[in-house]
Design an enzyme around this catalytic site. Structure first.
Site, PDB file in Angstrom:
ATOM      1  N   TYR A 131       0.849  -1.192   0.000  1.00 15.46           N
ATOM      2  CA  TYR A 131       0.000   0.000   0.000  1.00 15.46           C
ATOM      3  C   TYR A 131       0.884   1.240   0.000  1.00 15.46           C
ATOM      4  CZ  TYR A 131      -4.076   2.851   1.503  1.00 15.46           C
ATOM      5  OH  TYR A 131      -5.094   3.775   1.593  1.00 15.46           O
ATOM      6  N   CYS A 132       0.618   2.160  -0.944  1.00 17.22           N
ATOM      7  CA  CYS A 132       1.297   3.455  -1.008  1.00 17.22           C
ATOM      8  C   CYS A 132       2.812   3.247  -1.085  1.00 17.22           C
ATOM      9  CB  CYS A 132       0.873   4.317   0.177  1.00 17.22           C
ATOM     10  SG  CYS A 132       1.470   6.030   0.126  1.00 17.22           S
ATOM     11  N   VAL A 133       3.583   3.907  -0.212  1.00 13.09           N
ATOM     12  CA  VAL A 133       5.032   3.753  -0.259  1.00 13.09           C
ATOM     13  C   VAL A 133       5.441   2.322   0.096  1.00 13.09           C
ATOM     14  CG1 VAL A 133       5.410   4.497   2.123  1.00 13.09           C
ATOM     15  CG2 VAL A 133       7.235   4.764   0.454  1.00 13.09           C
TER      16      VAL A 133
END
Length: 614
Positions: free
Chosen positions: A347-349
């Site tokens: 998720y995301c970074v």
């Protein structure tokens, strides 16, 4: 003044101001103003004291010097050409004349005047009826909207600026416009003015008390409270999915969640959340929990819970986070289950790290990952969104200097940067509600999570900003992790790549472009809403929508894909569930208990690492 305020008596004299605009108790009002200034003094002390001690260095996400320098370049473009300068001034003057004429027409009883600038969709700042009913406040509103629109046009029309400078100018002008809105000041906001008069200033006493408390809580930087933080406790009110911490090291804990079905898919799932925020965004409450939903679907779920770093982690690199995070998680899951094939989620970074980690691990001969699911993840940063504003050589140099003393970036600074991306939603409404209305914010789990910031270790964070946002090395094949060059084209496993349509952090266009750099088949899916709500969208809520379409074409664009995509109502979770089941095969095994009898549980989920606060 409103029409009701200017109604005349038989004598022809204007009627007196209504009671709502008159001070009820001058003595009490004066006393409360004194108490308000007393609380403001405490806030000033809380701001000044850590600076006098040298504990705080003013190096926020942006500096005032950079704002002035950037906007000066816009001014230089317009002022160096007399013709352009006159044209800009003429547009401003014409706008003010329109506002003035509107006011004159309204005073004359004409109500059909066209306002020079319309409110943006969803703008709730001017919802109070007196913004339109009262002539004075209506004039302020129109003048502000017209001026801010004119300022935006100056930035947009400033040719000759490089792309990065123009992006910063647009962002900074938005921050200035949002800050100077008349809705943010007692004397220019009818709702605030009424409330101050009617309560004899008691709202300001309460508000400034909270202001002083939040300044102290931020250790010299204002930490705007967005929720009632006392209403939640991690592991008691949120992050409730049942499980055990079955392994840990200096960088993370590994959680294995307890099964809810008698049979489970043979291939387990390992989740890599972002370390910029805490993992329980995926496990807020049972009715919102992605983790609980996965378990209910028959998956064995492992999750990496990152440490909230301190001085000891200053030199921890991306290689460390891959080796001691992702590989450690795979090793732990293999020991617990005996399996050698896994589905990975990022998720995301966390997804960016996972993408680099997949290429890194494959180069090391580790091919245990058989599918990857990425949520709101960028691997190419050409269209990297508003966060690009905070990254250039000068800003990185300043950031590195500010992190040198402690070895990490305070979580409050990251939180401030993210809040600034949507300051009209995440800063100023709370400033007005808390400090000017004197009202406590509501208990809201999502905003509790948003405020539960984590620190950023120096080496890790600087590597991320330089290699991703500044130099775009990951997609370009130039990123070096340890001694390994990261080549995303070697990642040839099936990938489910989810973007969200209203994402300010990982724009859908950017995620789409990133799909083209992987070597395997990529299923690109677009969800409605934004970076959080578009991902954490339980099917039971029946909210939003998602789009599916063809695999991203190497020479295709996001707009072309969207034009042909098929829209579906509700959550994307069931669509992903079918996708992962298709790649899992039909093999099911007996449900596994945390640790599998091979690893002794250390503590109950959600573990202790996630509870460490800044």
């Amino acid at each position: 003044m409103s029409k009701r305020d200017t109604e005349t008596k038989p004598t022809g004299k204007p009627a007196p101001l209504p009671n709502e605009f008159a001070v009820k108790d001058p003595e009490q009002f004066a006393m409360n103003m004194a108490r308000t200034f007393e609380q403001m003094g405490k806030a000033s002390s809380a701001w000044l004291e850590p600076r006098e001690k040298g504990d705080v260095v003013d190096t926020g996400p942006v500096s005032m010097a950079d704002i002035v320098e950037t906007l000066s370049k816009v001014g230089e473009y317009w002022m160096t050409d007399p013709t352009r300068a006159i044209q800009a001034q003429t547009r401003l003057f014409a706008g003010y004349m329109t506002v003035w004429n509107n006011s004159i027409q309204r005073l004359a009883g004409e109500h059909e005047a066209v306002e020079p600038a319309a409110l943006a969709k969803g703008d709730k700042r001017f919802a109070d009826e007196d913004w339109s009913r009262n002539y004075f406040f209506d004039f302020l509103k129109q003048a502000y909207l017209m001026t801010s629109r004119w300022a935006d046009e100056l930035v947009e029309g400033a040719d000759g600026l490089d792309e990065h400078t123009k992006r910063k100018a647009v962002f900074y002008m938005k921050q200035v416009s949002n800050a100077l809105s008349p809705s943010n000041f007692v004397m220019t906001n009818p709702e605030l003015y009424r409330e101050t008069i009617q309560s004899n200033g008691q709202n300001l006493v309460k508000g400034m008390k909270m202001f002083a408390e939040d300044m102290a809580a931020g250790k010299g930087n204002l930490r705007v409270r967005q929720a009632d933080y006392t209403a939640f406790k991690i592991g008691k009110d949120i992050a409730l999915a049942e499980g055990k911490v079955i392994a840990q090291n200096e960088i993370c804990q590994i959680i294995q969640y307890a099964p809810k079905t008698e049979k489970v898919f043979k291939r387990p799932i390992l989740i890599t959340p972002p370390w910029i925020n805490k993992f329980y965004i995926l496990d807020l409450k049972p009715e919102k929990s992605y983790v609980s939903w996965l378990v209910e679907q028959g998956h064995t779920v492992f999750l990496i819970s990152w440490v909230n770093p301190d001085e000891r982690h200053a030199e921890k690199s991306w290689q460390d986070y891959i080796e001691q995070g992702i590989r450690f998680g795979l090793d732990t899951a293999e020991t617990s289950t005996g399996e050698k094939e896994f589905n990975l989620v990022g998720y995301c970074v966390g997804g960016t790290l996972l993408s680099a980690g997949l290429a890194y691990l494959k180069a090391q001969g580790d091919e245990r990952a058989k599918t990857a699911t990425l949520f709101a993840t960028q691997v190419d940063f050409k269209y990297g969104g508003d966060l690009l504003v905070f990254v250039d050589e000068e800003q990185l140099k300043t950031l590195e200097m500010s992190m040198a003393a402690k070895g990490y970036l305070e979580g409050s600074q990251m939180a401030q940067a993210f809040n600034m991306l949507r300051s009209s939603d995440l800063i100023w409404p709370y400033f007005v509600n808390n400090y000017l209305k004197g009202k406590e914010p509501m208990a809201f789990d999502l905003l509790f999570w948003n405020a539960d910031a984590t620190r950023m270790p120096k080496a890790n964070h600087l590597f991320y900003l330089r290699n991703c946002y500044l130099e775009n090395n990951l997609s370009g094949g130039r990123m070096i992790v340890g001694d390994t060059r990261i080549d995303l084209s070697t990642v040839d496993i099936p990938i489910y790549n989810l973007a969200t349509r209203e994402d300010h952090i990982a724009p859908a266009k950017s995620v789409y472009r990133g799909s083209k750099f992987f070597g395997g088949k990529v299923s690109y899916v677009l969800s409605g809403s934004g970076h959080i709500a578009g991902v954490v969208n339980h099917p039971a809520k029946n909210k939003y929508q998602y789009w599916t379409g063809a695999e991203p074409a190497k020479d295709g664009t996001f707009d072309e894909w969207l034009e042909k995509a098929e829209e579906h109502a509700g959550s994307w979770w069931p669509h992903w569930s079918n996708w992962i089941a298709g790649h899992n095969g039909e093999a099911m095994v007996k449900a596994r208990k945390p640790g599998g009898g091979k690893l002794k549980p250390i503590e109950d989920a959600p573990g202790s690492y996630v509870k460490v606060q800044t």
